[in-house]
Write a protein that holds these residues in place. Structure first.
Motif, short mmCIF file in Angstrom:
data_model
loop_
_atom_site.label_atom_id
_atom_site.label_comp_id
_atom_site.label_asym_id
_atom_site.label_seq_id
_atom_site.Cartn_x
_atom_site.Cartn_y
_atom_site.Cartn_z
N ASP A 77 7.10 -2.81 -5.82
CA ASP A 77 6.61 -4.15 -6.17
C ASP A 77 5.50 -4.53 -5.21
O ASP A 77 5.73 -5.11 -4.15
CB ASP A 77 7.75 -5.16 -6.11
CG ASP A 77 7.39 -6.47 -6.81
OD1 ASP A 77 6.21 -6.63 -7.18
OD2 ASP A 77 8.28 -7.31 -6.98
N VAL A 78 4.27 -4.19 -5.56
CA VAL A 78 3.16 -4.32 -4.64
C VAL A 78 1.88 -4.70 -5.38
O VAL A 78 1.69 -4.33 -6.54
CB VAL A 78 2.96 -2.99 -3.86
CG1 VAL A 78 2.59 -1.87 -4.80
CG2 VAL A 78 1.96 -3.12 -2.74
N LYS A 79 1.03 -5.48 -4.71
CA LYS A 79 -0.30 -5.78 -5.21
C LYS A 79 -1.28 -5.69 -4.04
O LYS A 79 -0.90 -5.88 -2.88
CB LYS A 79 -0.36 -7.17 -5.85
CG LYS A 79 0.28 -7.23 -7.23
CD LYS A 79 -0.02 -8.57 -7.91
CE LYS A 79 0.50 -8.58 -9.34
NZ LYS A 79 0.16 -9.86 -10.03
N PHE A 80 -2.54 -5.41 -4.38
CA PHE A 80 -3.56 -5.17 -3.36
C PHE A 80 -4.75 -6.08 -3.58
O PHE A 80 -5.17 -6.31 -4.72
CB PHE A 80 -4.03 -3.72 -3.42
CG PHE A 80 -2.92 -2.71 -3.38
CD1 PHE A 80 -2.31 -2.38 -2.19
CD2 PHE A 80 -2.49 -2.10 -4.55
CE1 PHE A 80 -1.29 -1.45 -2.15
CE2 PHE A 80 -1.47 -1.16 -4.53
CZ PHE A 80 -0.86 -0.84 -3.33
N ILE A 81 -5.32 -6.57 -2.47
CA ILE A 81 -6.53 -7.38 -2.54
C ILE A 81 -7.54 -6.79 -1.57
O ILE A 81 -7.29 -6.70 -0.37
CB ILE A 81 -6.27 -8.85 -2.19
CG1 ILE A 81 -5.11 -9.40 -3.03
CG2 ILE A 81 -7.52 -9.68 -2.42
CD1 ILE A 81 -4.68 -10.80 -2.64
N LEU A 82 -8.68 -6.36 -2.11
CA LEU A 82 -9.78 -5.84 -1.30
C LEU A 82 -10.89 -6.89 -1.25
O LEU A 82 -11.34 -7.35 -2.30
CB LEU A 82 -10.32 -4.55 -1.90
CG LEU A 82 -9.60 -3.25 -1.55
CD1 LEU A 82 -10.07 -2.13 -2.46
CD2 LEU A 82 -9.82 -2.88 -0.09
N GLY A 121 -6.96 -5.75 2.43
CA GLY A 121 -7.76 -4.78 3.16
C GLY A 121 -9.24 -4.96 2.89
O GLY A 121 -9.65 -5.80 2.09
N GLY A 122 -10.04 -4.16 3.56
CA GLY A 122 -11.48 -4.21 3.43
C GLY A 122 -12.11 -3.77 4.73
O GLY A 122 -11.43 -3.64 5.75
N TYR A 133 -10.46 -7.26 -6.61
CA TYR A 133 -11.65 -7.08 -5.79
C TYR A 133 -12.32 -8.44 -5.65
O TYR A 133 -12.76 -9.03 -6.64
CB TYR A 133 -12.60 -6.08 -6.43
CG TYR A 133 -12.03 -4.69 -6.58
CD1 TYR A 133 -12.24 -3.72 -5.60
CD2 TYR A 133 -11.28 -4.33 -7.70
CE1 TYR A 133 -11.72 -2.44 -5.74
CE2 TYR A 133 -10.75 -3.06 -7.84
CZ TYR A 133 -10.97 -2.11 -6.86
OH TYR A 133 -10.45 -0.85 -7.00
N ILE A 134 -12.40 -8.94 -4.44
CA ILE A 134 -12.93 -10.28 -4.18
C ILE A 134 -14.19 -10.18 -3.33
O ILE A 134 -14.19 -9.56 -2.26
CB ILE A 134 -11.89 -11.15 -3.43
CG1 ILE A 134 -10.58 -11.23 -4.24
CG2 ILE A 134 -12.45 -12.54 -3.15
CD1 ILE A 134 -10.71 -11.92 -5.57
#
Length: 273
Positions: free
Chosen positions: A110-115, A7-8, A180-181
């Motif tokens: 079972d989840v991971k998030f990348i913003l 997301g973002g 956070y990228i």
């Protein structure tokens, strides 16, 4: 199996990031946005907010609402998994779903998030360009006025909403599942940034550094609908490029740059711009 959500703020590089994560051949290919899931989770989020005025007439308490919503969301995720039966992990993207990452955390185990984060000036300038394209095509949807009328205050709040729920969540267990990228780091120092993504995801993303085009995309960007065309970027389908870093200088007037830097000072401070 882990479900990775990307997301973002729109125009911050979510599609590029999706392509990089999907470059591992053990996950699903790059597919269309998971807007349907956004609406499922948003119903849960709204149900919590409106519990006393509305939801209490249908659920005995918030726990029952959560369990009901989790069943719906996980059933849909299981449906996706069956669509890509050979994938060891599922990669899903919808820019504004970042607003709901804390809610998804409550519903999916079972989840991971990348913003992905991009300089607010470049992001807003890119959104203005989207608005110009909308105007030229006569596009008129519920968000069109904000994009076509150059309303900087609304742009800033639109940007802030994409990240505030995650950065305001104090749960250590939630933050341990979020990466956070920075877009600029990704395109200017791809080797380092992609190694960080590999460490977070456990995936093999090395091929995305040298690829000059997207190898695993199932989306034909030349056949976008009229409503989607304003969002199309000339960088779609191509290799990692720093070409758009600092491009706001060609779009924003100096007084607009000053306004954004002043009114979004908290964003610049938190994200280090």
């Amino acid at each position: 199996m882990t479900y990775f959500f990307i997301g973002g703020c729109p125009r911050s590089g979510t599609t590029l990031l999706q392509n990089i994560i999907c470059s591992d051949t053990n996950v699903n290919p790059l597919i269309g946005e998971v807007g349907y899931l956004y609406h499922l989770v948003n119903a849960y989020s709204t149900g919590k907010i409106d519990f006393e005025s509305q939801s209490k007439y249908y659920f005995s308490d918030i726990t029952e609402l959560r369990n009901f919503s989790a069943e719906l969301v996980n059933k849909f995720l299981e449906h996706i998994r069956k669509c890509y039966i050979d994938a060891t992990h599922i990669i899903l993207k919808y820019p504004l779903i970042g607003e709901l990452f804390p809610d998804i955390y409550e519903l999916v185990e079972d989840v991971k998030f990348i913003l992905i984060i991009r300089d607010p000036r470049d992001t807003i300038a890119s959104l203005i360009n989207v608005g110009n394209k909308m105007a030229s095509l006569g596009e008129n949807r519920h968000l069109t006025p904000m994009f076509t009328e150059r309303k900087l205050s609304e742009f800033i709040e639109f940007y802030r909403r994409a990240y505030a729920p995650s950065w305001n969540c104090k749960l250590v267990s939630f933050q341990s599942k979020v990466a956070y990228i920075k877009y600029e780091h990704l395109v200017l120092n791809p080797t380092v940034a992609i190694q960080q993504l590999q460490d977070f995801t456990g995936l093999n993303l090395s091929s995305s550094i040298k690829d000059d085009k997207w190898q695993r995309s199932q989306i034909n960007y030349s056949q976008l609908s009229d409503a989607e065309k304003p969002w199309y970027s000339e960088l779609y389908g191509k290799g990692i490029s720093p070409a758009s870093v600092g491009s706001y200088r060609q779009v924003l007037r100096q007084e607009e740059i000053n306004f954004i830097q002043r009114e979004a000072a908290d964003i610049f401070r938190i994200f280090g711009y």
